[in-house]
Design an enzyme around this catalytic site. Sequence first.
Site: not given
Length: 340
Positions: A140, A251
């Site tokens: 991220e 995910e």
Amino acid sequence: MSEILSEYFKDYFRIGAALNGLFYTHRPKMFKFFPDSDIVKKHFNLIVCENDTKMANVYPKPGHFNFKNADKFVRFGRKNKKDIRWHTLVWHNQSPDWIFRNKDGSFVSKEELEARLKKYIFTIGKRYGDYITSVDVVNECISDKNFILRDGNDRSLWNQIIGPEYIDKAFFWAKQAFPKSSLVINDYNLETVPEKRQGMYNLLKDLLSRGVPVDTVGLQMHINIEYPPVEQIKETIEMYGQLGLNVIVTEMEVSIYKDDKETQKPVTEEIQEKLAQRYKELFECFKMEAQKGILKDVVLWGVTDKFTWKNYFPVPNRKDAPLLFDDEGKEKAAFFAITK
């Protein structure tokens, strides 16, 4: 056709699931009925840990590594002959605050933080590197504000203290520490926000031009029953594939809610069928991208609806149903939609 997921998709990609501590720690009495472990053993050939392998949990204080739960997670994977992903080495979130600071609370020097990060990566690699096939090296790192590298104004103390080269260093160290692993840069909303997708593309092109050993892009794929369009997901996968990189879904779940403004609703048969159709379209796309040699893994963020994180995020206590197995561990319509 096989109704075992890993068998069904064996010619396309590995199929994985994220595990929480209930799989390998003592379970509270309230969770006596826990089919998730048996489902993982039967259906999935790749596992990742939801939280216990994040830096804050593994390296909670100076000089002290806590391997207890990470060891149990890896032991579970090895015992059950599953490939293992490590999530994650470098992240602005869930990093222990102490790693950025001196004893007086001031920020450490660039050199000191580099030394601490290097020690961390090599310590993890020495203990688990032989068993890890895929590692999220950097997680991220693209900002949602300006779609360039997240900096100190956007919570990244790694960038603030070391500078943007923290990514280069993390990947070069990971290359040494995890010689058997693919090296992943992982982020969310790449498939939903075109500007962020482009920002990651620009970063990757720069990294590759300088020989940084990133080889895989991770698309988190926290999506919903309506958005984004499958065509947009296809374009995202192929965009990174054009750089010569592998792509993995890291995910994934498919929320039955379109946004955080929707209130709780019953999971009707109509919703189950709509979810099934959505999963079918997504997995048809994944299979095509795997056949092109781009997509390598698809990992679901959880196993059963009972324990999905979507039951408390982004709306606390809003029951969701985003996975392939229901609260009781039974296959949902979505499961059968992708295996026929």
